[in-house]
Design a protein around this motif. Structure first.
Motif: not given
Ligand code: AMP
Ligand code: MG
Length: 403
Positions: A22-43
């Motif tokens: 499954g996927v989950e939203k996490v704070a940046l510091l929790e995201a190290l060594h995880r894999v993105t489940a969304e494409e990230v676009t610069a705003q």
């Protein structure tokens, strides 16, 4: 007894059965060594504005062209501009703004002269050397342009990617969940480290090596302790293990009189995909599905446990957490020892890979018995000998997987 499957086939079967949890939203510091489940676009553009890359003076290039130490250009300093402040003044001919690194470039300026090439004055500055037109500037959007995709979905997040996410203003990111992996050791003879050490007992090391391997693969390990070789107790523990995303059992899958793991799993309706692999160490490795839960029953011998985790569980956990690179990179090395192995059986030896000069070489770590855990701790690679090889002479080119 069923026919042993080849390692590659067994790996395919496992990977065919597992899916991301499954996927989950996490704070940046929790995201190290995880894999993105969304494409990230610069705003927004990064940098947002043209700004100074140096501490110095924002100038019009024509005002300083030709300046030398003997004939400096002299400019009136309109203001001192720290980073984080907007300029209030426009640069007119004969003027400059004293500017700090990162501060936005004032209107009218086209160049920054670094402070080392001036007298550093706050009021009337002498410029001793003219840089090229447009020097020492960071241009709006030169790093990242608004609307640009900065990270594709299924990107593995290293520190650099966390920085990219932070700089586009993402405080949280959607990532794949870590699989929760229950680990159950089995065996009447197995005690945990620290328990009174009586005769005939063996200390549980597999729970700890497996937990470490799970963590390294990106999963979160849940230790279920040691179950004795008793069907009822084992079944209870297996039931609680099946509440996790993956269950690993250790031991009790050989052909001994008290090897009850398979029998217990059968009672849970386990769909067994394979139960013997043509591999050494680790041939009794078993894999099946109980509902949606992949169950790996690994042999009890400590080296066999680690090696079969490497071959079957690690790629599965990586797939489950969204990774695309499931297997270890391999490289060629020249074997330094003589090795005998059984034809038809893929064999993984523990090796020491040396890459100092010229061609990489590899030696075995010494005794390779599947109970000799030191052979793993001395190793920095696995030597992967294919099924069809038999007798290997020193000087043979072999494939290794650095660990
Ligand atoms: P089994 O697969 O249960 O027949 O176990 C094979 C060998 O591995 C036996 O010598 C066990 O004592 C040993 N062993 C089984 N489980 C563990 C464990 N958790 N830690 C260390 N050694 C184990
Ligand atoms: Mg046992």
């Amino acid at each position: 007894m069923k026919q042993a499957v080849r390692v590659a086939e067994a790996q395919e079967m496992v990977l065919g059965c597992v899916q991301p949890v499954g996927v989950e939203k996490v704070a940046l510091l929790e995201a190290l060594h995880r894999v993105t489940a969304e494409e990230v676009t610069a705003q927004r553009h990064i940098p947002l504005d043209d700004n100074s890359a140096m501490d110095g003076y924002a100038v019009r290039h024509t005002d300083v062209a030709g300046a030398t130490r003997d004939r400096p250009a002299v400019l009136e300093v309109l203001e001192i501009l720290p980073a984080g402040k907007r300029p209030r003044q426009r640069i007119a001919p004969g003027t400059a703004v004293k500017i700090m690194t990162g501060a936005p470039l004032p209107e009218g300026a086209d160049t920054v002269v670094q402070v080392e090439h001036t007298d550093g004055s706050d009021t009337r500055v002498q410029i001793y050397r003219a840089p090229h037109l447009g020097s020492n500037l960071r241009r709006r959007g030169e790093d990242i342009r608004q609307g640009e995709c900065v990270l594709a979905a299924q990107t593995f997040l290293r520190p650099a990617e966390l920085g990219v996410l932070a700089s586009v203003g993402k405080a949280q990111v959607l990532v794949y969940q870590r699989p929760r992996v229950a680990i159950l050791a089995t065996g009447d003879e197995i005690i945990d480290p620290g328990e009174p050490d009586t005769q005939g007992k063996i200390i549980n090391s597999n729970s700890y090596t497996l937990a470490g391997q799970v963590a390294e693969a990106g999963g979160s390990a849940l230790l279920l302790g040691v179950a004795p070789d008793d069907r009822a107790i084992m079944s209870q523990r297996i039931a609680s293990g099946l509440r996790a995303d993956v269950l690993i059992t250790s031991g009790g899958v050989s052909v001994g009189s008290f090897d009850y793991v398979r029998e217990c799993l059968d009672a849970f309706g386990c769909q067994v995909r394979f139960w013997t692999v043509a591999v050494r160490p680790g041939s009794p490795a078993t894999f099946g599905m109980v509902g949606h839960v992949p169950v790996f029953s690994l042999p009890g011998n400590p080296v066999a446990s680690m090696v079969t985790f490497e071959l079957f569980v690690r790629p599965a956990l990586r797939k489950m957490m969204g990774r695309r690179d499931l297997f270890r990179p391999r490289l060629d090395a020249v074997l330094q020892d003589e090795v005998e192995k059984r034809r038809g059986v893929r064999t993984l030896l523990r090796g020491v890979l040396r890459q100092d000069e010229g061609q990489p070489t590899v030696t075995t770590t010494g005794p390779q018995g599947s109970g000799i855990l030191r052979s793993m701790s001395l190793a920095n690679c696995l030597i992967d000998l294919p099924e069809d090889s038999e007798h290997l002479q020193p000087g043979t080119r072999v494939q290794v997987m650095p660990l």
